[in-house]
Design a protein around this motif. Structure first.
Motif, short mmCIF file in Angstrom:
data_model
loop_
_atom_site.label_atom_id
_atom_site.label_comp_id
_atom_site.label_asym_id
_atom_site.label_seq_id
_atom_site.Cartn_x
_atom_site.Cartn_y
_atom_site.Cartn_z
N SER A 152 -8.18 9.76 57.14
CA SER A 152 -7.68 8.61 56.64
C SER A 152 -6.40 8.58 57.12
O SER A 152 -5.33 7.82 56.34
N GLY A 153 -6.00 8.80 58.15
CA GLY A 153 -4.81 8.36 58.76
C GLY A 153 -4.78 7.09 59.46
O GLY A 153 -5.60 6.32 59.05
N PRO A 154 -3.80 6.57 60.20
CA PRO A 154 -3.74 5.27 60.74
C PRO A 154 -5.20 4.77 61.60
O PRO A 154 -5.47 3.77 61.37
N ALA A 155 -5.53 5.57 62.31
CA ALA A 155 -6.86 5.28 63.35
C ALA A 155 -7.86 5.18 62.19
O ALA A 155 -8.77 4.11 62.21
N GLY A 156 -8.26 6.19 61.16
CA GLY A 156 -9.52 5.90 60.19
C GLY A 156 -9.04 4.82 59.47
O GLY A 156 -9.97 3.98 59.22
N LEU A 157 -8.02 4.41 58.79
CA LEU A 157 -7.91 3.30 57.95
C LEU A 157 -8.06 2.11 58.75
O LEU A 157 -8.79 1.22 58.25
N ALA A 158 -7.46 1.88 60.09
CA ALA A 158 -7.68 0.86 60.77
C ALA A 158 -9.32 0.38 60.97
O ALA A 158 -9.72 -0.72 60.95
N ALA A 159 -9.94 1.36 61.61
CA ALA A 159 -11.49 1.43 61.65
C ALA A 159 -12.19 1.04 60.58
O ALA A 159 -13.10 0.14 60.66
N ALA A 160 -11.81 1.61 59.24
CA ALA A 160 -12.44 1.45 57.99
C ALA A 160 -12.28 0.10 57.74
O ALA A 160 -13.19 -0.65 57.27
N GLN A 161 -10.96 -0.45 57.88
CA GLN A 161 -10.60 -1.68 57.41
C GLN A 161 -11.46 -3.04 58.18
O GLN A 161 -12.35 -3.98 57.74
N GLN A 162 -11.65 -2.69 59.63
CA GLN A 162 -12.14 -3.59 60.36
C GLN A 162 -13.57 -3.60 60.20
O GLN A 162 -14.25 -4.78 60.19
N LEU A 163 -14.32 -2.47 60.04
CA LEU A 163 -15.60 -2.33 59.79
C LEU A 163 -16.20 -2.92 58.23
O LEU A 163 -17.13 -3.46 58.09
N THR A 164 -15.38 -2.66 57.32
CA THR A 164 -15.44 -3.51 56.05
C THR A 164 -15.35 -4.90 56.28
O THR A 164 -16.46 -5.41 55.67
N ARG A 165 -14.49 -5.34 56.96
CA ARG A 165 -14.52 -6.87 56.90
C ARG A 165 -15.61 -7.42 57.69
O ARG A 165 -15.81 -8.47 57.82
N ALA A 166 -16.15 -6.46 58.61
CA ALA A 166 -17.40 -7.16 59.42
C ALA A 166 -18.52 -7.07 58.50
O ALA A 166 -19.52 -7.45 58.99
N GLY A 167 -18.36 -6.52 57.35
CA GLY A 167 -19.60 -6.54 56.62
C GLY A 167 -20.47 -5.33 56.08
O GLY A 167 -21.16 -5.17 55.37
N HIS A 168 -19.87 -4.31 56.78
CA HIS A 168 -20.57 -2.97 56.60
C HIS A 168 -19.80 -2.25 55.48
O HIS A 168 -18.94 -2.37 55.01
N THR A 169 -20.67 -1.43 54.67
CA THR A 169 -20.37 -0.53 53.67
C THR A 169 -19.90 0.74 54.22
O THR A 169 -20.47 1.45 54.96
N VAL A 170 -18.49 0.86 53.88
CA VAL A 170 -17.77 1.98 54.70
C VAL A 170 -17.31 2.77 53.55
O VAL A 170 -16.76 2.52 52.49
N ALA A 171 -17.53 4.24 53.79
CA ALA A 171 -16.76 5.26 52.89
C ALA A 171 -16.29 6.03 53.75
O ALA A 171 -16.35 6.39 55.04
N VAL A 172 -14.74 6.38 53.41
CA VAL A 172 -13.74 7.02 54.27
C VAL A 172 -13.65 8.49 53.70
O VAL A 172 -13.34 8.65 52.25
N TYR A 173 -13.90 9.64 54.20
CA TYR A 173 -13.84 11.12 53.78
C TYR A 173 -12.44 11.52 54.25
O TYR A 173 -12.21 11.58 55.52
N GLU A 174 -11.54 12.09 53.34
CA GLU A 174 -10.46 12.65 53.56
C GLU A 174 -10.47 14.10 52.99
O GLU A 174 -10.77 14.37 51.85
#
Length: 486
Positions: A152-174
Motif C-alpha cells: 500500500s505504498g504509492p505504487a500500490g495505492l495508485a494501481a488500486a485507485q485506477q483499477l477501482t475506478r475502472a470498475g474492478h473490485t480491488v483489495a489491497v494487502y498490507e
C-alpha cells in the motif's frame, strides 16, 4: 501564457519554513501553514507556457504543468485541481516529497531560477481539499473482475485507485498494521503529516477499494492461494531489502537499519508508543548514507534530542552547479540542503567506515573511518587519514537492493527476476506469470515517489487490459523507461 512578462517581473520565491528552534519542538511539517497562497499566483505566472514544455518530460507522470500553472495564476483552484488529478492520483504526496525533476527540466531554468512547480502543485491540492473539490469517484458499473494489490505504498495505492475506478473490485494487502507503506512509516511526520494519507484512504474506501492490513503475502497467506482468489494480482511490495555494512563490530548494540529506526518514531506520532524503543536522546548519532533516507534520520535524531549528529557519505561532495555531463534538462546531482540539514549536524563526504568499537557491554561507542578517493575509476583509501568519531547510535541509510526474498512471495508465485534482481515484467508490466503484474520499486528498483505513482498507473492499465481486452486508463511510462531517473 498567464502573464507574458511574469518571469521578468517576479523572481523565484519558495515556501517559508518555521524557525528551527520552533519546529524542533514538535513533529509538524516544517513549512509555515498558509505561507504559499499569498505568493503562489505570482509564482505560477512565471511559467512561460513553452512551445515544447520540457517539464512534461522531466516528470514521469507527464503532469500538465503549464495548464495548471495558468489556472493557479487565475486562482481557478477547481480547474487547476482537475488538471492536476488528470495525471497524478496523489499530488499532495509528490508536492511534499518529490525532488522535482520537473524543475530541473524547466526551460526558464536554462538561465534563471526555475518555476516553483512543486510549490504550485502542493498549493493547488491543499486548496482543492479545503474547497471540497476532491471527491470520491466511484465507478458507474462494476466489471465483475477482482484484483489483489500487494503493498500500500504509492505504487500500490495508485494501481488500486485506477483499477477501482475502472470498475474492478480491488483489495489491497498490507503487511503493516496501517495503510501507506513507506509513506506511513518511512517518511517522518515533519516531511509529510499522515493526515494526508488518511484523507486519501478514506476517499479510496468511498470509491470501493478494500484494505486488508496485517497480512503478509507469502507468510500469512500463500501467494498461490491469493492468485486462486482473484482474477489478477498487482505486486507493489517495494524494494525493502536494505543494503548492509559487513564490517567488524556490525553486531554491536545500537547499530540499526534506517527502516528499523524511522518507523518507531512514526509509531510514537500514531500513539503506539509514549517513547520510541530506539531513540537518539542524549546520544552521539552517526547516519551512514547521504541520501533522503539519511536526511530523514538526521531530522528525526534532532527532534529526539541527540547530543550530536554526523552524516557520512562515501561519494565526494556534489557541486552547487550542473556538471558538464549533466546538462539541462537532465536531473543533476547537486549539493542539497534539506530542512533536516538546516537544523544542525555535520556532513562528511568521501569517507568509508572501516569498523565499529564498543564498550564491555556490547554497545557501540566509536565509529572508525578513513577518507577515500577515486583513482583510475576505483575507490581507494587514503593512507594516514584514519580516525574515529563518537557513535552511540548508528543508522544505516545506504539504500535497498531489491524486494523481500525471505517471505516466499517470489518463489511461491514462480516469478522471474531481471539482471538487477528486480521482478521482471513485459511492456504491460506483466510478469512471467499470466495475470500477475508488478509496479514500483519491486519491479523498477529503489526510486522516487513520482516514479512509483507513474508505475502504479501504468501497471493498472496493463492489468485492466488483461481483464477486459482493452483499457482507457492512461499509461504514463513503459517498464524500460529509465530517462531522468535518479
Amino acid at each position: 501564457m498567464a502573464d507574458p512578462k511574469g518571469f521578468l517581473n517576479h523572481g523565484r520565491e519558495v515556501a517559508k519554513s518555521r524557525p528551527v528552534d520552533v519546529r524542533l519542538k514538535d513533529w509538524n511539517e516544517v513549512y509555515v501553514p498558509g505561507s504559499l497562497l499569498p505568493i503562489i499566483s505570482k509564482q505560477a505566472s512565471r511559467c512561460m507556457d513553452c512551445g515544447i514544455p520540457f517539464c512534461h518530460n522531466g516528470c514521469p507522470l507527464g503532469n500538465l504543468i503549464p495548464e495548471w500553472n495558468d489556472y493557479a495564476y487565475r486562482e481557478d483552484w477547481a480547474a487547476a485541481s482537475e488538471r492536476l488529478h488528470a495525471t497524478n492520483n496523489f499530488p499532495e504526496f509528490t508536492g511534499r516529497l518529490c525532488p522535482a525533476p520537473c524543475e530541473s527540466a524547466c526551460v526558464l531554468g536554462i538561465n534563471q531560477p526555475a518555476v516553483t512547480i512543486k510549490n504550485v502543485e502542493v498549493s493547488i491540492i491543499d486548496k482543492a481539499w479545503d474547497g471540497g473539490d476532491v471527491a470520491p469517484q466511484a465507478p458507474e458499473r462494476l466489471s465483475g473482475k477482482t484484483v489483489a494489490v500487494i503493498g500500500s505504498g504509492p505504487a500500490g495505492l495508485a494501481a488500486a485507485q485506477q483499477l477501482t475506478r475502472a470498475g474492478h473490485t480491488v483489495a489491497v494487502y498490507e503487511r503493516a498494521d496501517r495503510v501507506g507503506g513507506l509513506l506511513r512509516y518511512g517518511i517522518p511526520e515533519f516531511k509529510m503529516e499522515k493526515r494526508h494519507i488518511n484523507r486519501r484512504i478514506e476517499q479510496m474506501r468511498a470509491e470501493g477499494t478494500r484494505f486488508r492490513t496485517g497480512i503478509e503475502i507469502g507468510r500469512d497467506l500463500k501467494a498461490t492461494d491469493l492468485k486462486k482468489r482473484y482474477d489478477a494480482v498487482v505486486i507493489a511490495a517495494g524494494a525493502t531489502t536494505a543494503r548492509d555494512l559487513p564490517v567488524p563490530g556490525r553486531e554491536l548494540n545500537g547499530i540499526h537499519q534506517a527502516m528499523e529506526y524511522l518507523p518507531l518514531a512514526n509509531k510514537v506520532q500514531e500513539g503506539d508508543f509514549v517513547a520510541p524503543p530506539i531513540t537518539a536522546e542524549g546520544k552521539h548519532v552517526v547516519v551512514i548514507g547521504g541520501g533522503d533516507t539519511g536526511a530523514d534520520c538526521v531530522g528525526t535524531a534532532h527532534r529526539q534530542g541527540a547530543a550530536s549528529v554526523t552524516q557520512l557519505e562515501i561519494m565526494p561532495k556534489p557541486g552547487e552547479d550542473r556538471a558538464p555531463h549533466q546538462p539541462w534538462p537532465t536531473f543533476p546531482m547537486l549539493y542539497k540542503v534539506t530542512s533536516a540539514h538546516e537544523e544542525g549536524g555535520e556532513r562528511v563526504y568521501s569517507v568509508s567506515t572501516t569498523h565499529f568499537e564498543g564498550d564491555e557491554d556490547g554497545n557501540v561507542q566509536w565509529l572508525h573511518l578513513v577518507e577515500v578517493e577515486f583513482v583510475d575509476g576505483k575507490l581507494t583509501q587514503k593512507p594516514g587519514t584514519e580516525r574515529k568519531i563518537p557513535a552511540q547510535l548508528v543508522t544505516l541509510a545506504m539504500g535497498f537492493t531489491g524486494t523481500d526474498r525471505e517471505n516466499g512471495l517470489v518463489e511461491q508465485f514462480g516469478l522471474e527476476l531481471d539482471e538487477r534482481g528486480n521482478i521482471a515484467r513485459d511492456a504491460d508490466f506483466q510478469t512471467n506469470v499470466p495475470g500477475v503484474f508488478v509496479a514500483g520499486d519491486a519491479g523498477r528498483g529503489q526510486s522516487l515517489i513520482v516514479w512509483a505513482i507513474a508505475e502504479g498507473r501504468s501497471a493498472a492499465r496493463g492489468c485492466d487490459r488483461f481483464l477486459t481486452g482493452a483499457s482507457d486508463l492512461p499509461a504514463p511510462i513503459r517498464p524500460t523507461d529509465r530517462s531522468l531517473t535518479v
